[in-house]
Design a protein around this motif. Structure first.
Motif, PDB file in Angstrom:
ATOM      1  N   CYS A  32      44.070  51.483  -8.264  1.00 46.39           N
ATOM      2  CA  CYS A  32      43.520  50.935  -9.508  1.00 46.39           C
ATOM      3  C   CYS A  32      43.326  52.061 -10.528  1.00 46.39           C
ATOM      4  N   GLY A  33      44.430  52.716 -10.856  1.00 50.83           N
ATOM      5  CA  GLY A  33      44.393  53.779 -11.852  1.00 50.83           C
ATOM      6  C   GLY A  33      45.063  53.316 -13.125  1.00 50.83           C
ATOM      7  N   ALA A  34      45.845  54.222 -13.740  1.00 52.50           N
ATOM      8  CA  ALA A  34      46.509  53.875 -15.003  1.00 52.50           C
ATOM      9  C   ALA A  34      47.476  52.710 -14.818  1.00 52.50           C
ATOM     10  N   LEU A  35      48.217  52.715 -13.710  1.00 52.87           N
ATOM     11  CA  LEU A  35      49.163  51.614 -13.461  1.00 52.87           C
ATOM     12  C   LEU A  35      48.415  50.346 -13.057  1.00 52.87           C
ATOM     13  N   GLY A  36      47.551  50.473 -12.069  1.00 48.29           N
ATOM     14  CA  GLY A  36      46.875  49.311 -11.491  1.00 48.29           C
ATOM     15  C   GLY A  36      46.026  48.538 -12.487  1.00 48.29           C
ATOM     16  N   THR A  37      45.315  49.258 -13.373  1.00 47.23           N
ATOM     17  CA  THR A  37      44.447  48.548 -14.319  1.00 47.23           C
ATOM     18  C   THR A  37      45.264  47.735 -15.323  1.00 47.23           C
ATOM     19  N   VAL A  38      46.422  48.258 -15.708  1.00 44.12           N
ATOM     20  CA  VAL A  38      47.276  47.529 -16.669  1.00 44.12           C
ATOM     21  C   VAL A  38      47.941  46.335 -15.986  1.00 44.12           C
ATOM     22  N   ILE A  39      48.451  46.551 -14.775  1.00 40.81           N
ATOM     23  CA  ILE A  39      49.081  45.444 -14.037  1.00 40.81           C
ATOM     24  C   ILE A  39      48.059  44.335 -13.798  1.00 40.81           C
ATOM     25  N   ALA A  40      46.860  44.736 -13.359  1.00 43.26           N
ATOM     26  CA  ALA A  40      45.818  43.748 -13.052  1.00 43.26           C
ATOM     27  C   ALA A  40      45.466  42.937 -14.289  1.00 43.26           C
ATOM     28  N   SER A  41      45.309  43.615 -15.395  1.00 43.38           N
ATOM     29  CA  SER A  41      44.967  42.937 -16.641  1.00 43.38           C
ATOM     30  C   SER A  41      46.041  41.906 -17.007  1.00 43.38           C
ATOM     31  N   ALA A  42      47.298  42.316 -16.900  1.00 41.50           N
ATOM     32  CA  ALA A  42      48.407  41.406 -17.255  1.00 41.50           C
ATOM     33  C   ALA A  42      48.451  40.191 -16.328  1.00 41.50           C
ATOM     34  N   ILE A  54      42.984  46.975  -4.574  1.00 41.10           N
ATOM     35  CA  ILE A  54      42.396  47.905  -3.604  1.00 41.10           C
ATOM     36  C   ILE A  54      42.397  49.313  -4.180  1.00 41.10           C
ATOM     37  N   ASP A  55      41.272  49.995  -4.044  1.00 41.54           N
ATOM     38  CA  ASP A  55      41.231  51.397  -4.465  1.00 41.54           C
ATOM     39  C   ASP A  55      40.165  52.127  -3.664  1.00 41.54           C
ATOM     40  N   ARG A  56      40.395  53.414  -3.407  1.00 44.80           N
ATOM     41  CA  ARG A  56      39.488  54.181  -2.555  1.00 44.80           C
ATOM     42  C   ARG A  56      38.536  55.052  -3.368  1.00 44.80           C
ATOM     43  N   ASP A  57      38.718  55.085  -4.671  1.00 46.18           N
ATOM     44  CA  ASP A  57      38.080  56.114  -5.487  1.00 46.18           C
ATOM     45  C   ASP A  57      36.979  55.541  -6.390  1.00 46.18           C
ATOM     46  N   PHE A  58      36.245  56.434  -7.018  1.00 46.22           N
ATOM     47  CA  PHE A  58      35.233  56.061  -8.007  1.00 46.22           C
ATOM     48  C   PHE A  58      35.731  56.519  -9.379  1.00 46.22           C
ATOM     49  N   ILE A  59      34.994  56.183 -10.430  1.00 46.50           N
ATOM     50  CA  ILE A  59      35.496  56.445 -11.788  1.00 46.50           C
ATOM     51  C   ILE A  59      34.932  57.755 -12.330  1.00 46.50           C
ATOM     52  N   GLU A  60      35.785  58.516 -12.989  1.00 49.45           N
ATOM     53  CA  GLU A  60      35.353  59.755 -13.622  1.00 49.45           C
ATOM     54  C   GLU A  60      35.785  59.733 -15.092  1.00 49.45           C
ATOM     55  N   TYR A  61      35.155  60.602 -15.890  1.00 45.79           N
ATOM     56  CA  TYR A  61      35.410  60.566 -17.335  1.00 45.79           C
ATOM     57  C   TYR A  61      36.884  60.750 -17.690  1.00 45.79           C
ATOM     58  N   HIS A  62      37.579  61.612 -16.932  1.00 46.22           N
ATOM     59  CA  HIS A  62      38.978  61.863 -17.290  1.00 46.22           C
ATOM     60  C   HIS A  62      39.884  60.666 -16.991  1.00 46.22           C
ATOM     61  N   ASN A  63      39.337  59.640 -16.297  1.00 46.28           N
ATOM     62  CA  ASN A  63      40.112  58.409 -16.064  1.00 46.28           C
ATOM     63  C   ASN A  63      40.161  57.533 -17.311  1.00 46.28           C
ATOM     64  N   LEU A  64      39.153  57.643 -18.175  1.00 46.87           N
ATOM     65  CA  LEU A  64      39.023  56.704 -19.306  1.00 46.87           C
ATOM     66  C   LEU A  64      40.151  56.859 -20.320  1.00 46.87           C
ATOM     67  N   GLN A  65      40.818  57.998 -20.311  1.00 43.82           N
ATOM     68  CA  GLN A  65      41.928  58.252 -21.234  1.00 43.82           C
ATOM     69  C   GLN A  65      43.065  57.256 -21.029  1.00 43.82           C
ATOM     70  N   ARG A  66      43.210  56.676 -19.836  1.00 41.67           N
ATOM     71  CA  ARG A  66      44.357  55.802 -19.587  1.00 41.67           C
ATOM     72  C   ARG A  66      44.070  54.591 -18.692  1.00 41.67           C
ATOM     73  N   GLN A  67      42.907  54.526 -18.056  1.00 37.08           N
ATOM     74  CA  GLN A  67      42.648  53.431 -17.104  1.00 37.08           C
ATOM     75  C   GLN A  67      41.846  52.345 -17.802  1.00 37.08           C
ATOM     76  N   ILE A  68      42.569  51.341 -18.317  1.00 30.28           N
ATOM     77  CA  ILE A  68      42.024  50.467 -19.361  1.00 30.28           C
ATOM     78  C   ILE A  68      40.899  49.528 -18.931  1.00 30.28           C
ATOM     79  N   LEU A  69      40.658  49.386 -17.645  1.00 32.08           N
ATOM     80  CA  LEU A  69      39.609  48.435 -17.255  1.00 32.08           C
ATOM     81  C   LEU A  69      38.209  49.040 -17.239  1.00 32.08           C
ATOM     82  N   PHE A  70      38.099  50.353 -17.410  1.00 29.76           N
ATOM     83  CA  PHE A  70      36.815  51.001 -17.185  1.00 29.76           C
ATOM     84  C   PHE A  70      36.163  51.489 -18.478  1.00 29.76           C
TER      85      PHE A  70
END
Ligand SMILES: [Zn+2]
Length: 338
Positions: A32-42, A54-70
């Motif tokens: 659920c990163g840059a690809l997953g958030t866009v696919i999920a939204s669509a 499914i994702d194993r990670d938590f969210i960090e500030y540098h994710n907000l640049q491209r991970q559109i769901l967060f």
């Protein structure tokens, strides 16, 4: 109900029949990163009836640049990506089922996670998981859509089991598995994964409505130099271990390890030895004598000697500020147990 989807049902290749098919389908997104958030939204907006992410990670500030769901609030709440994604996707479409799963996909659990899905979307950032997806897709005969992006470039291809070449027909898994999987530390600009993810989402919609117009090339693109290439694939390889000989080496755990370097994060993930449901309360009590502890219902953060470890309910941990897998394992064993 169909008014909501009128802008896509008007397309002859979809129509009301196609929409009904979408509503009865289940799509699974791994990562659920840059690809997953866009696919999920669509797919959620398109009305796919059930979406598991499914994702194993938590969210960090540098994710907000491209991970559109967060957003920033998700970070303040220390939410795992899968949990935040589920919350936001449910706000978009309450008429479908959205399930966020916080888990590390591995050879021992992937079959259970994937069963029942009609299509699998690759939102991962590593080859090991892609080879696993490839194996399970063949074994359970579920199509999957590969996607990857780095820098300003990206790639995608669609794998229909035993019909198109599979991922191992194209990339020799053994060499990656024995050498160790290298991490990408290059940067990425958001349009690159977004274009790839959009192509992946289109493939999923086509597969789910039963269209024959699926992508049969390896698409390679670069948004910086405005280049799209369609590489024709040779047929399936007879000597392919996966689709040629039905040897699912990744699914059998042949190449699996307990520690994984997380790409570009200077962190190592240590997976738990078996099925575990940790009590954070008890663990926190124990760790407080050694260092600083705080936790919510999803993860526990432990700081000691300028080292930080995030521990999830399933016993998995991410040891930060190190790329030394041996050290991470010792650190984990010392504080969490074996
Ligand atoms: Zn193959």
């Amino acid at each position: 109900m169909f008014e909501r989807y009128s802008r896509q049902t008007v397309i002859p290749e979809i129509g009301i029949e196609g929409q009904k098919r979408l509503n009865k389908s289940c799509a699974l997104i791994i990562g659920c990163g840059a690809l997953g958030t866009v696919i999920a939204s669509a797919l959620v907006r398109a009305g796919v009836g059930k979406l598991k992410i499914i994702d194993r990670d938590f969210i960090e500030y540098h994710n907000l640049q491209r991970q559109i769901l967060f957003n920033e609030e998700d970070i303040r709440q220390n939410l795992p990506k899968a949990v935040a994604a589920e919350r936001h996707l449910k706000e978009v479409n309450s008429g479908i089922i959205v399930q966020g799963i916080v888990s590390d996909v591995n050879y021992a659990n992937i079959e259970d996670l994937v069963r029942g899905a009609d299509v699998i979307l690759d939102g991962t950032d590593n080859l090991e998981t892609r080879f696993l997806i490839n194996d399970v897709s063949l074994k359970l005969k579920i199509p999957w859509v590969y996607g990857g992006a780095i820098d300003s470039s990206g790639m995608t291809m669609t794998i229909i089991p035993y019909e198109t070449p599979c991922f191992r027909c194209i990339i020799a898994g053994e060499s990656y598995a024995t050498k160790g999987l290298t991490c990408d530390t290059a940067g990425v600009i958001s349009p690159a994964p977004w274009v790839v993810a959009s192509l992946q989402a289109a493939e999923a919609i086509k597969i789910l409505v039963g269209s024959t117009s699926i992508n049969r090339d390896l698409i390679v693109l670069d948004v910086w130099v405005n280049k799209f290439q369609y590489l024709k694939l040779n047929g399936r390889r007879e000597d392919c271990p996966a689709c040629g000989q039905n040897r699912f080496e990744f699914l059998d755990g042949k190449f699996s390890t307990r520690t994984t370097q997380l790409c570009g994060q200077n962190s190592v993930q240590v997976s738990a030895p078996g099925n575990i449901d940790l009590s954070f309360e008890k663990l926190a009590e124990r760790l407080r004598s050694a260092g600083q502890v705080d936790y919510n219902e999803f993860m526990l953060r432990f700081n000691v000697d300028s080292k930080e470890m995030l521990i999830f309910r399933d016993g998995r941990a991410i040891v930060k500020n190190t790329d030394d897998e041996a050290f991470a394992k010792v650190f984990y064993t010392k504080y969490v147990g074996t």
